[in-house]
Design a protein around this motif. Sequence first.
Motif, PDB file in Angstrom:
ATOM      1  N   TRP A 126      57.011  44.296  72.982  1.00 43.12           N
ATOM      2  CA  TRP A 126      56.935  45.364  71.967  1.00 43.12           C
ATOM      3  C   TRP A 126      57.541  44.881  70.642  1.00 43.12           C
ATOM      4  CZ3 TRP A 126      53.421  48.222  73.745  1.00 43.12           C
ATOM      5  CH2 TRP A 126      53.430  48.799  75.014  1.00 43.12           C
ATOM      6  N   LEU A 150      67.562  43.748  83.584  1.00 42.58           N
ATOM      7  CA  LEU A 150      67.030  44.984  82.999  1.00 42.58           C
ATOM      8  C   LEU A 150      66.124  45.736  83.974  1.00 42.58           C
ATOM      9  CD1 LEU A 150      65.696  45.550  79.431  1.00 42.58           C
ATOM     10  CD2 LEU A 150      64.328  46.244  81.369  1.00 42.58           C
ATOM     11  N   THR A 164      66.940  49.293  85.912  1.00 47.39           N
ATOM     12  CA  THR A 164      66.038  50.408  85.566  1.00 47.39           C
ATOM     13  C   THR A 164      65.410  50.985  86.829  1.00 47.39           C
ATOM     14  OG1 THR A 164      65.499  49.344  83.466  1.00 47.39           O
ATOM     15  CG2 THR A 164      64.014  51.078  84.206  1.00 47.39           C
ATOM     16  N   GLY A 169      57.375  43.302  86.811  1.00 44.82           N
ATOM     17  CA  GLY A 169      58.811  43.282  86.574  1.00 44.82           C
ATOM     18  C   GLY A 169      59.518  44.415  87.303  1.00 44.82           C
ATOM     19  N   LEU A 170      59.246  45.643  86.923  1.00 44.48           N
ATOM     20  CA  LEU A 170      59.911  46.787  87.551  1.00 44.48           C
ATOM     21  C   LEU A 170      59.505  46.932  89.004  1.00 44.48           C
ATOM     22  CD1 LEU A 170      59.335  49.546  84.834  1.00 44.48           C
ATOM     23  CD2 LEU A 170      61.566  48.680  85.579  1.00 44.48           C
ATOM     24  N   SER A 175      46.630  44.635  91.149  1.00 49.99           N
ATOM     25  CA  SER A 175      45.278  44.506  90.587  1.00 49.99           C
ATOM     26  C   SER A 175      44.545  43.236  91.008  1.00 49.99           C
ATOM     27  CB  SER A 175      45.343  44.593  89.059  1.00 49.99           C
ATOM     28  OG  SER A 175      46.104  43.513  88.545  1.00 49.99           O
ATOM     29  N   LYS A 213      48.083  39.289  93.979  1.00 48.62           N
ATOM     30  CA  LYS A 213      49.232  40.178  93.838  1.00 48.62           C
ATOM     31  C   LYS A 213      49.473  40.974  95.124  1.00 48.62           C
ATOM     32  CE  LYS A 213      49.237  40.655  88.829  1.00 48.62           C
ATOM     33  NZ  LYS A 213      49.303  41.572  87.685  1.00 48.62           N
ATOM     34  N   ARG A 222      43.905  48.062  92.817  1.00 49.14           N
ATOM     35  CA  ARG A 222      43.240  49.030  91.939  1.00 49.14           C
ATOM     36  C   ARG A 222      41.971  48.449  91.312  1.00 49.14           C
ATOM     37  NH1 ARG A 222      44.856  48.592  86.214  1.00 49.14           N
ATOM     38  NH2 ARG A 222      46.446  46.960  86.030  1.00 49.14           N
ATOM     39  N   HIS A 268      55.060  54.059  85.294  1.00 49.01           N
ATOM     40  CA  HIS A 268      55.310  53.374  84.019  1.00 49.01           C
ATOM     41  C   HIS A 268      54.040  52.986  83.268  1.00 49.01           C
ATOM     42  CE1 HIS A 268      54.620  49.534  86.188  1.00 49.01           C
ATOM     43  NE2 HIS A 268      55.288  50.124  87.171  1.00 49.01           N
ATOM     44  N   CYS A 286      59.400  55.893  83.382  1.00 46.21           N
ATOM     45  CA  CYS A 286      60.295  55.220  82.437  1.00 46.21           C
ATOM     46  C   CYS A 286      59.516  54.510  81.347  1.00 46.21           C
ATOM     47  CB  CYS A 286      61.191  54.218  83.153  1.00 46.21           C
ATOM     48  SG  CYS A 286      60.342  52.686  83.549  1.00 46.21           S
ATOM     49  N   ALA A 287      58.220  54.710  81.273  1.00 46.53           N
ATOM     50  CA  ALA A 287      57.442  53.962  80.279  1.00 46.53           C
ATOM     51  C   ALA A 287      56.015  54.479  80.183  1.00 46.53           C
ATOM     52  CB  ALA A 287      57.410  52.485  80.652  1.00 46.53           C
ATOM     53  N   THR A 332      53.081  52.041  79.254  1.00 44.48           N
ATOM     54  CA  THR A 332      52.483  50.784  78.803  1.00 44.48           C
ATOM     55  C   THR A 332      51.076  50.991  78.229  1.00 44.48           C
ATOM     56  OG1 THR A 332      53.667  49.785  80.647  1.00 44.48           O
ATOM     57  CG2 THR A 332      52.105  48.380  79.494  1.00 44.48           C
ATOM     58  N   HIS A 350      65.489  56.267  81.970  1.00 41.15           N
ATOM     59  CA  HIS A 350      65.583  55.175  80.995  1.00 41.15           C
ATOM     60  C   HIS A 350      66.746  54.299  81.424  1.00 41.15           C
ATOM     61  CE1 HIS A 350      65.067  53.057  77.323  1.00 41.15           C
ATOM     62  NE2 HIS A 350      66.037  53.609  76.637  1.00 41.15           N
ATOM     63  N   PHE A 351      66.574  53.005  81.334  1.00 39.41           N
ATOM     64  CA  PHE A 351      67.504  51.994  81.798  1.00 39.41           C
ATOM     65  C   PHE A 351      68.483  52.519  82.872  1.00 39.41           C
ATOM     66  CE2 PHE A 351      71.147  49.025  81.527  1.00 39.41           C
ATOM     67  CZ  PHE A 351      70.502  47.997  82.184  1.00 39.41           C
ATOM     68  N   ASN A 362      49.591  40.202  81.026  1.00 34.48           N
ATOM     69  CA  ASN A 362      49.646  40.549  82.447  1.00 34.48           C
ATOM     70  C   ASN A 362      49.137  39.391  83.317  1.00 34.48           C
ATOM     71  OD1 ASN A 362      50.163  42.156  84.695  1.00 34.48           O
ATOM     72  ND2 ASN A 362      48.306  43.369  84.520  1.00 34.48           N
ATOM     73  N   HIS A 411      51.319  37.066  84.289  1.00 33.69           N
ATOM     74  CA  HIS A 411      52.523  36.612  84.990  1.00 33.69           C
ATOM     75  C   HIS A 411      52.649  37.349  86.328  1.00 33.69           C
ATOM     76  CE1 HIS A 411      53.529  40.547  83.660  1.00 33.69           C
ATOM     77  NE2 HIS A 411      54.735  40.509  84.186  1.00 33.69           N
TER      78      HIS A 411
HETATM   79  N1  LIG Z   1      62.720  52.726  80.034  1.00 31.27           N
HETATM   80  C1  LIG Z   1      63.201  51.600  80.489  1.00 31.27           C
HETATM   81  O1  LIG Z   1      64.411  51.459  80.625  1.00 31.27           O
HETATM   82  C2  LIG Z   1      62.289  50.479  80.854  1.00 31.27           C
HETATM   83  C3  LIG Z   1      62.806  49.377  81.534  1.00 31.27           C
HETATM   84  C4  LIG Z   1      61.951  48.347  81.914  1.00 31.27           C
HETATM   85  C5  LIG Z   1      60.616  48.406  81.557  1.00 31.27           C
HETATM   86  N2  LIG Z   1      60.151  49.473  80.854  1.00 31.27           N
HETATM   87  C6  LIG Z   1      58.737  49.545  80.484  1.00 31.27           C
HETATM   88  O2  LIG Z   1      58.008  49.617  81.703  1.00 31.27           O
HETATM   89  C7  LIG Z   1      56.731  48.998  81.540  1.00 31.27           C
HETATM   90  C8  LIG Z   1      56.543  47.976  82.652  1.00 31.27           C
HETATM   91  O3  LIG Z   1      57.554  46.975  82.538  1.00 31.27           O
HETATM   92  P1  LIG Z   1      57.539  45.737  83.537  1.00 31.27           P
HETATM   93  O4  LIG Z   1      58.661  44.861  83.197  1.00 31.27           O
HETATM   94  O5  LIG Z   1      57.403  46.212  84.922  1.00 31.27           O
HETATM   95  O6  LIG Z   1      56.176  45.041  83.046  1.00 31.27           O
HETATM   96  P2  LIG Z   1      55.216  44.076  83.823  1.00 31.27           P
HETATM   97  O7  LIG Z   1      55.977  42.951  84.434  1.00 31.27           O
HETATM   98  O8  LIG Z   1      54.109  43.775  82.870  1.00 31.27           O
HETATM   99  O9  LIG Z   1      54.650  44.918  85.047  1.00 31.27           O
HETATM  100  C9  LIG Z   1      53.899  46.088  84.839  1.00 31.27           C
HETATM  101  C10 LIG Z   1      52.775  46.172  85.858  1.00 31.27           C
HETATM  102  O10 LIG Z   1      52.112  47.419  85.680  1.00 31.27           O
HETATM  103  C11 LIG Z   1      50.751  47.288  86.041  1.00 31.27           C
HETATM  104  N3  LIG Z   1      49.931  47.885  84.998  1.00 31.27           N
HETATM  105  C12 LIG Z   1      49.836  47.517  83.706  1.00 31.27           C
HETATM  106  N4  LIG Z   1      48.955  48.285  83.048  1.00 31.27           N
HETATM  107  C13 LIG Z   1      48.481  49.156  83.965  1.00 31.27           C
HETATM  108  C14 LIG Z   1      47.512  50.201  83.932  1.00 31.27           C
HETATM  109  N5  LIG Z   1      46.861  50.495  82.809  1.00 31.27           N
HETATM  110  N6  LIG Z   1      47.263  50.887  85.070  1.00 31.27           N
HETATM  111  C15 LIG Z   1      47.904  50.583  86.229  1.00 31.27           C
HETATM  112  N7  LIG Z   1      48.817  49.605  86.320  1.00 31.27           N
HETATM  113  C16 LIG Z   1      49.098  48.910  85.208  1.00 31.27           C
HETATM  114  C17 LIG Z   1      50.450  45.789  86.157  1.00 31.27           C
HETATM  115  O11 LIG Z   1      50.267  45.487  87.533  1.00 31.27           O
HETATM  116  P3  LIG Z   1      48.811  45.347  88.190  1.00 31.27           P
HETATM  117  O12 LIG Z   1      47.906  44.790  87.134  1.00 31.27           O
HETATM  118  O13 LIG Z   1      49.010  44.404  89.338  1.00 31.27           O
HETATM  119  O14 LIG Z   1      48.396  46.703  88.663  1.00 31.27           O
HETATM  120  C18 LIG Z   1      51.715  45.110  85.679  1.00 31.27           C
HETATM  121  O15 LIG Z   1      52.011  43.977  86.433  1.00 31.27           O
HETATM  122  C19 LIG Z   1      56.733  48.421  80.131  1.00 31.27           C
HETATM  123  O16 LIG Z   1      56.053  49.325  79.271  1.00 31.27           O
HETATM  124  C20 LIG Z   1      58.206  48.327  79.765  1.00 31.27           C
HETATM  125  O17 LIG Z   1      58.432  48.387  78.383  1.00 31.27           O
HETATM  126  C21 LIG Z   1      60.965  50.509  80.521  1.00 31.27           C
END
Ligand SMILES: NC(=O)c1ccc[n+]([C@@H]2O[C@H](COP(=O)([O-])OP(=O)(O)OC[C@H]3O[C@@H](n4cnc5c(N)ncnc54)[C@H](OP(=O)(O)O)[C@@H]3O)[C@@H](O)[C@H]2O)c1
Length: 372
Positions: free
Chosen positions: A11, A132, A136, A163-164, A184, A188, A203, A244, A266-267, A269, A292-293, A334, A336
Amino acid sequence: MASSVNYNTVWTSIFEPVSTFGFLERYGRLSDLTKRHDLPYHVVGSDLAGVVLAVGPGVNRWKAGDEVVAHCLSVELEDPAGHDDTMMDPQQRIWGFETNFGGLAELALVKSNQLLPKPAHLTWEEAAAPGLVNATAYRQLVSHNGANMKQGDTVLIWGASGGLGSYATQMALNGGAIPVCVVSSPEKAEIVKRMGAELVIDRSAEGYRFWKDEHEQDPKEWQRLGKKIRELTGGDDIDIVFEHPGRETFGASVYVAKKGGTIVTCASTSGYLHQFDNRYLWMNLKRIIGSHFANYKEAYEANRLIDKGLIHPTLSKVYGMEDVGQAARDVQTNTHQGKVGVLTLAPTEGLGVRDTAKREQHLDAINRFRGL
Ligand SMILES: NC(=O)c1ccc[n+]([C@@H]2O[C@H](COP(=O)([O-])OP(=O)(O)OC[C@H]3O[C@@H](n4cnc5c(N)ncnc54)[C@H](OP(=O)(O)O)[C@@H]3O)[C@@H](O)[C@H]2O)c1
């Protein structure tokens, strides 16, 4: 010594939804000390594993030479509102995103109440990876401030290998819950199975299209997901949805939660203006919880699980500082798995292990995501 890439680094890098320089400017207006953060550059990054180099006045708990990880909650705690749950502090910020001097650097500046002991059985880059997202996921899923998961709960986890999700999946399994993992790709799906999950939905293979077009969702697709979940669980619906992705999935998430169930988010995306059919929420007494966190205690408890070898880092790939742009790009696209690490001051991977016997015991689990 090491840091990791979080989605907040993505971001910041693309200036979406806002430029983080605005955060630094606002923080800088708070006091003479915080003015130091308002600079024409932003050192980002919200994770670190490293060594305390020096401490400021009033720091008694930590000293130079301590090996630590840092969580990313920055609070001032001058307002009464933050003294029950520190996430409620009006001056709550995410370090390395809403403050300067983050973890993707050789030197970082943190408050003493961001520090936690570094798990001795992990390398620098492994210890920096969970931070993080682990904390979270802990608040969101386990804490009484989040979904308060209990044994036997059926938990729908979006992005279960991400990540989460990779930490939420481990927490669900550890806590005696039943994760239904959404991913997806077959690769995975394999990863989450390797963590011990048995119920997995691809999915992409299912081809869900929750939105008919830009404006309207398709409840039949929500039903199709619900049916798939029942098929996998032997008829059970979802107690907790770990949300998220946001706009793209939220309508479905509200639908598939069972009567009295919880959607904890918590998000957003895929977009932050969500749409859902409220009849399913109120008639079935479901709850939506914003999370949040994590506060210091929750971050400590989450790190303790890593330290005890009950939850393991999900580090797949490690980059050097010079390639941090590519590291963030992997997460943005995505491509990773789990977490992407960055060596900041550590000259090579594999350093920093102090407890080799404990490491040996958990080696397979620690390496589960490596090289993927
Ligand atoms: N509020 C907080 O404290 C906090 C903390 C950490 C993260 N976040 C937020 O949480 C989000 C995810 O973080 P992350 O670290 O887990 O990211 P990440 O490592 O990119 O993992 C997110 C996963 O969500 C799935 N995804 C993505 N877009 C999607 C969609 N349109 N529909 C369904 N599944 C989808 C993907 O998995 P598949 O493709 O395998 O389905 C992806 O691997 C981000 O927006 C981040 O900013 C917020």
